[in-house]
Design a protein around this motif. Structure first.
Motif, PDB file in Angstrom:
ATOM      1  N   PHE A 167       0.826  -1.208   0.000  1.00 10.65           N
ATOM      2  CA  PHE A 167       0.000   0.000   0.000  1.00 10.65           C
ATOM      3  C   PHE A 167       0.862   1.260   0.000  1.00 10.65           C
ATOM      4  O   PHE A 167       0.466   2.284  -0.556  1.00 10.65           O
ATOM      5  N   ASP A 168       2.037   1.203   0.589  1.00 11.64           N
ATOM      6  CA  ASP A 168       2.956   2.327   0.484  1.00 11.64           C
ATOM      7  C   ASP A 168       3.307   2.555  -0.985  1.00 11.64           C
ATOM      8  O   ASP A 168       3.270   3.686  -1.492  1.00 11.64           O
ATOM      9  N   ALA A 169       3.660   1.471  -1.685  1.00 12.51           N
ATOM     10  CA  ALA A 169       3.987   1.585  -3.107  1.00 12.51           C
ATOM     11  C   ALA A 169       2.782   2.057  -3.921  1.00 12.51           C
ATOM     12  O   ALA A 169       2.930   2.850  -4.865  1.00 12.51           O
ATOM     13  N   LEU A 170       1.597   1.598  -3.574  1.00 11.71           N
ATOM     14  CA  LEU A 170       0.384   2.008  -4.280  1.00 11.71           C
ATOM     15  C   LEU A 170       0.210   3.524  -4.206  1.00 11.71           C
ATOM     16  O   LEU A 170      -0.097   4.182  -5.208  1.00 11.71           O
ATOM     17  N   GLY A 171       0.415   4.093  -3.018  1.00 13.34           N
ATOM     18  CA  GLY A 171       0.290   5.539  -2.866  1.00 13.34           C
ATOM     19  C   GLY A 171       1.375   6.293  -3.607  1.00 13.34           C
ATOM     20  O   GLY A 171       1.109   7.297  -4.289  1.00 13.34           O
ATOM     21  N   ARG A 172       2.623   5.830  -3.487  1.00 10.22           N
ATOM     22  CA  ARG A 172       3.741   6.505  -4.162  1.00 10.22           C
ATOM     23  C   ARG A 172       3.557   6.507  -5.671  1.00 10.22           C
ATOM     24  O   ARG A 172       3.826   7.506  -6.342  1.00 10.22           O
ATOM     25  N   ARG A 173       3.110   5.387  -6.208  1.00 11.74           N
ATOM     26  CA  ARG A 173       3.111   5.205  -7.658  1.00 11.74           C
ATOM     27  C   ARG A 173       1.960   5.906  -8.362  1.00 11.74           C
ATOM     28  O   ARG A 173       1.924   5.937  -9.597  1.00 11.74           O
ATOM     29  N   LEU A 174       1.051   6.498  -7.607  1.00 12.96           N
ATOM     30  CA  LEU A 174       0.025   7.318  -8.243  1.00 12.96           C
ATOM     31  C   LEU A 174       0.658   8.485  -8.997  1.00 12.96           C
ATOM     32  O   LEU A 174       0.123   8.943 -10.006  1.00 12.96           O
ATOM     33  N   LEU A 175       1.815   8.951  -8.522  1.00  8.41           N
ATOM     34  CA  LEU A 175       2.499  10.062  -9.189  1.00  8.41           C
ATOM     35  C   LEU A 175       3.114   9.651 -10.517  1.00  8.41           C
ATOM     36  O   LEU A 175       3.652  10.505 -11.231  1.00  8.41           O
ATOM     37  N   LEU A 176       3.053   8.374 -10.848  1.00 12.92           N
ATOM     38  CA  LEU A 176       3.568   7.907 -12.126  1.00 12.92           C
ATOM     39  C   LEU A 176       2.452   7.744 -13.161  1.00 12.92           C
ATOM     40  O   LEU A 176       2.733   7.413 -14.315  1.00 12.92           O
ATOM     41  N   GLU A 177       1.209   7.959 -12.752  1.00 12.81           N
ATOM     42  CA  GLU A 177       0.060   7.786 -13.628  1.00 12.81           C
ATOM     43  C   GLU A 177      -0.315   9.136 -14.253  1.00 12.81           C
ATOM     44  O   GLU A 177      -0.682  10.075 -13.545  1.00 12.81           O
ATOM     45  N   PRO A 178      -0.226   9.266 -15.585  1.00 12.17           N
ATOM     46  CA  PRO A 178      -0.497  10.558 -16.227  1.00 12.17           C
ATOM     47  C   PRO A 178      -1.879  11.132 -15.911  1.00 12.17           C
ATOM     48  O   PRO A 178      -2.020  12.344 -15.714  1.00 12.17           O
ATOM     49  N   VAL A 179      -2.903  10.266 -15.858  1.00 12.09           N
ATOM     50  CA  VAL A 179      -4.254  10.773 -15.562  1.00 12.09           C
ATOM     51  C   VAL A 179      -4.302  11.369 -14.160  1.00 12.09           C
ATOM     52  O   VAL A 179      -4.885  12.443 -13.944  1.00 12.09           O
ATOM     53  N   PHE A 180      -3.675  10.696 -13.198  1.00 10.50           N
ATOM     54  CA  PHE A 180      -3.660  11.214 -11.829  1.00 10.50           C
ATOM     55  C   PHE A 180      -2.883  12.532 -11.770  1.00 10.50           C
ATOM     56  O   PHE A 180      -3.335  13.509 -11.152  1.00 10.50           O
ATOM     57  N   VAL A 181      -1.725  12.558 -12.395  1.00 11.85           N
ATOM     58  CA  VAL A 181      -0.870  13.752 -12.344  1.00 11.85           C
ATOM     59  C   VAL A 181      -1.587  14.955 -12.960  1.00 11.85           C
ATOM     60  O   VAL A 181      -1.488  16.079 -12.460  1.00 11.85           O
ATOM     61  N   THR A 182      -2.339  14.712 -14.034  1.00 12.14           N
ATOM     62  CA  THR A 182      -3.030  15.814 -14.712  1.00 12.14           C
ATOM     63  C   THR A 182      -4.305  16.215 -13.985  1.00 12.14           C
ATOM     64  O   THR A 182      -4.505  17.386 -13.654  1.00 12.14           O
ATOM     65  N   ARG A 183      -5.170  15.246 -13.721  1.00 12.66           N
ATOM     66  CA  ARG A 183      -6.505  15.577 -13.220  1.00 12.66           C
ATOM     67  C   ARG A 183      -6.560  15.771 -11.716  1.00 12.66           C
ATOM     68  O   ARG A 183      -7.373  16.565 -11.226  1.00 12.66           O
ATOM     69  N   GLU A 184      -5.737  15.041 -10.976  1.00 13.07           N
ATOM     70  CA  GLU A 184      -5.771  15.159  -9.521  1.00 13.07           C
ATOM     71  C   GLU A 184      -4.737  16.163  -9.014  1.00 13.07           C
ATOM     72  O   GLU A 184      -5.032  16.986  -8.157  1.00 13.07           O
ATOM     73  N   ALA A 185      -3.496  16.060  -9.540  1.00 13.29           N
ATOM     74  CA  ALA A 185      -2.429  16.949  -9.069  1.00 13.29           C
ATOM     75  C   ALA A 185      -2.396  18.266  -9.833  1.00 13.29           C
ATOM     76  O   ALA A 185      -1.716  19.204  -9.406  1.00 13.29           O
ATOM     77  N   GLY A 186      -3.101  18.343 -10.967  1.00 10.08           N
ATOM     78  CA  GLY A 186      -3.193  19.603 -11.696  1.00 10.08           C
ATOM     79  C   GLY A 186      -1.930  20.002 -12.424  1.00 10.08           C
ATOM     80  O   GLY A 186      -1.699  21.196 -12.670  1.00 10.08           O
ATOM     81  N   VAL A 187      -1.101  19.038 -12.813  1.00  9.62           N
ATOM     82  CA  VAL A 187       0.143  19.344 -13.531  1.00  9.62           C
ATOM     83  C   VAL A 187      -0.174  19.594 -14.992  1.00  9.62           C
ATOM     84  O   VAL A 187      -0.908  18.817 -15.623  1.00  9.62           O
ATOM     85  N   GLY A 188       0.407  20.670 -15.551  1.00  9.14           N
ATOM     86  CA  GLY A 188       0.132  21.031 -16.934  1.00  9.14           C
ATOM     87  C   GLY A 188       1.310  20.842 -17.855  1.00  9.14           C
ATOM     88  O   GLY A 188       1.695  19.722 -18.181  1.00  9.14           O
ATOM     89  N   ALA A 189       1.932  21.946 -18.234  1.00  3.54           N
ATOM     90  CA  ALA A 189       2.926  21.918 -19.302  1.00  3.54           C
ATOM     91  C   ALA A 189       4.167  21.103 -18.978  1.00  3.54           C
ATOM     92  O   ALA A 189       4.803  20.558 -19.877  1.00  3.54           O
ATOM     93  N   ASP A 190       4.518  21.002 -17.709  1.00  6.72           N
ATOM     94  CA  ASP A 190       5.763  20.318 -17.327  1.00  6.72           C
ATOM     95  C   ASP A 190       5.523  18.853 -16.971  1.00  6.72           C
ATOM     96  O   ASP A 190       6.319  18.247 -16.260  1.00  6.72           O
ATOM     97  N   ARG A 191       4.444  18.265 -17.486  1.00 11.04           N
ATOM     98  CA  ARG A 191       4.070  16.927 -17.047  1.00 11.04           C
ATOM     99  C   ARG A 191       5.126  15.879 -17.366  1.00 11.04           C
ATOM    100  O   ARG A 191       5.392  14.995 -16.549  1.00 11.04           O
ATOM    101  N   GLU A 192       5.763  15.950 -18.547  1.00 11.62           N
ATOM    102  CA  GLU A 192       6.748  14.942 -18.902  1.00 11.62           C
ATOM    103  C   GLU A 192       7.892  14.905 -17.897  1.00 11.62           C
ATOM    104  O   GLU A 192       8.285  13.841 -17.424  1.00 11.62           O
ATOM    105  N   ARG A 193       8.409  16.083 -17.541  1.00 15.60           N
ATOM    106  CA  ARG A 193       9.517  16.117 -16.594  1.00 15.60           C
ATOM    107  C   ARG A 193       9.066  15.657 -15.204  1.00 15.60           C
ATOM    108  O   ARG A 193       9.806  14.957 -14.503  1.00 15.60           O
ATOM    109  N   VAL A 194       7.867  16.020 -14.789  1.00 11.34           N
ATOM    110  CA  VAL A 194       7.346  15.573 -13.492  1.00 11.34           C
ATOM    111  C   VAL A 194       7.267  14.052 -13.455  1.00 11.34           C
ATOM    112  O   VAL A 194       7.688  13.404 -12.484  1.00 11.34           O
ATOM    113  N   LEU A 195       6.747  13.458 -14.514  1.00  6.83           N
ATOM    114  CA  LEU A 195       6.623  12.001 -14.556  1.00  6.83           C
ATOM    115  C   LEU A 195       7.991  11.329 -14.541  1.00  6.83           C
ATOM    116  O   LEU A 195       8.195  10.313 -13.861  1.00  6.83           O
TER     117      LEU A 195
END
Length: 477
Positions: free
Chosen positions: A307-335
């Motif tokens: 479950f620790d890994a499950l929470g951490r790895r949400l930041l590797l999911e493009p849909v989560f990063v865009t829609r939940e975290a609100g990342v825009g133009a710099d998404r590739e570098r964030v991922l």
């Protein structure tokens, strides 16, 4: 004479773990550790053996409490010594030795990083005796426990899982790590340990996903999945990461009035993912319907790691990063930065799982083995003077290290299998689907009852596939 009932033994175990929790709370607020009033736990070793055939979950709970009691004096002395040890350089405020990695990640000056690292290598020698005392006490305790219980507590042999993790992530690590080093203006062929600690700092992640949002991001998933009741027992607090080591940490209160500190992830490098992982691990531990308090604590710590890994790895999911975290133009570098941090965390955990298990078995040549495993996993190694401290951390408070090295490694593999089933049932954005909550809770209940069944080879292939998917998604930006 009739042996106490399993229920009576469970009450004794609960008192012991509550006493351990007091030690943790003392450390949180800077008080000196005290073992006064810690109940006797010797009888729980035999109780765990008797319970093993009829109730493996309760047996593991007894073993956890027995280990806490057996280690109490050695761990208290170790914690006090660590708290009193600081790295001091001229013109720089004293740095708690436990905050070294945070300091190396955030320190922009290379010469100062190297000086801090070299001085810490000298200062950590003063902790060798108290660290070895924890290791010796752990060896004594584990020798009295059934091997299946040692494994369930996250202190057993994890060699198959380590090989699976390192093999599954090797090619991607060889590609991403030089990129991360060059992005920090470091030469991959000459990078020291201090350089590599600095390279895990993820500036794009920190800019795009501000620290005050981290715990909310992790909690939002459970709310959306209909598992928000668990979060009422999870309290998160964020503080800016500094070289004085205040760090970022999450505190969880479990049933039974236990409170435990779940690590100190930092703003730099591993911060966002680690806070989200801590929230997921906390919430999983208190989801309703997954068993009694005795079953939740101690039963196969690979679930903590999963479950620790499950929470951490949400930041590797493009849909989560865009829609939940609100990342825009710099998404590739964030991922890409988040993926590098996750790979480093997973590979480091795996190497330390193998090293800790070898040390607890008293295998020879541990200094050389420590260096070899660190270099294999992350490309560089700290001084072997840190080796004893690594094993002491693996064996210390069961609560403070919610996923021990071996458990974190098994959990990282199990998460790949678990998330594959979630995606199959609820699509790629399962974390936005309320009906996925019951599926997730059901997997948790099943694993709590039966333990984590894991084929390391198959799980390694699942992790390899996930890595390829994450990289493809990052490249698409």
């Amino acid at each position: 004479m009739t042996a106490p009932s399993l229920e009576a033994q469970e009450l004794a175990a609960q008192r012991a773990l509550a006493a351990e929790a007091r030690l943790l709370r003392d450390r949180q607020v800077g008080r000196r550790s005290t073992v006064t009033g810690f109940p006797e736990t010797k009888h729980l070793a035999a109780a765990s053996q008797r319970a093993l055939a009829v109730d493996p979950a309760r047996a593991a709970y007894f073993a956890e409490a027995y280990l806490a009691g057996h280690l109490r004096r050695a761990v208290a002395a170790h914690d006090d010594a660590v708290a009193a040890t600081s790295v001091q350089l001229q013109g720089v405020p004293p740095l708690p030795v436990e905050s070294l990695r945070s300091a190396l990640a955030t320190e922009p000056n290379r010469a100062r990083r190297e000086a801090l690292s070299a001085k810490a290598d000298v200062d950590v020698v003063s902790l060798r005796d108290v660290s070895r005392a924890v290791v010796d006490a752990t060896r004594e305790a584990l020798a009295t426990l059934d091997p299946s219980l040692v494994s369930a507590l996250g202190l057993g042999d994890a060699s198959a899982e380590v090989v699976a993790v390192l093999d599954a992530t090797q090619s991607l690590w060889e590609e991403l790590d030089p990129w991360a080093l060059r992005a920090r203006e470091l030469d991959p062929t000459r990078a020291s340990w201090a350089d590599r600690e600095h390279a895990v700092m993820a500036p794009a992640v920190t800019r795009a996903v501000p620290p005050p949002t981290w715990s909310d991001l992790g909690a939002r998933v459970f709310e959306r999945l209909g598992l928000g009741d668990a979060l009422r027992r999870v309290v998160s607090e964020l503080r800016p990461a500094t070289v004085t080591g205040t760090g970022v940490y999450a505190v969880v209160s479990e049933p039974g009035a236990r409170a435990m500190l779940l690590g100190r992830p930092t703003v730099a490098g591993r911060g966002a993912g680690e806070v989200m992982g801590a929230v997921a691990r906390c919430a999983a531990g208190v989801i309703e319907g997954v068993g009694t308090h005795g079953q939740v604590r101690g039963k196969d710590r690979a679930l903590d790691g999963a479950f620790d890994a499950l929470g951490r790895r949400l930041l590797l999911e493009p849909v989560f990063v865009t829609r939940e975290a609100g990342v825009g133009a710099d998404r590739e570098r964030v991922l890409l930065e988040a993926l590098h941090a996750e790979l480093r965390r997973t590979r480091w955990d795996a190497a330390m799982a193998l090293f800790a298990a070898s040390a607890l078995r008293r295998e020879p040549g541990m200094a050389e083995r420590f260096t070899e495993l660190c270099v294999r996993a992350v490309g560089a190694a700290p001084s072997p003077a840190w080796a004893a401290a690594v094993v002491a951390r693996a064996a210390g408070h069961g609560g403070v290290w919610g996923a021990r090295w071996a458990a974190a490694t098994r959990g990282a593999l199990y998460e790949a299998v678990m998330s594959a089933s979630l995606r199959e049932a609820h699509d790629e954005d399962w974390f936005r689907n309320p009906s996925a909550g019951e599926t997730l809770a059901g997997r948790l209940r099943e694993a709590r009852a039966l333990g984590v069944e894991l084929d390391a080879t198959a799980a390694g292939e699942a992790l390899r596939a996930r890595c390829a998917g994450w990289m493809d998604a990052a490249r698409r930006g």
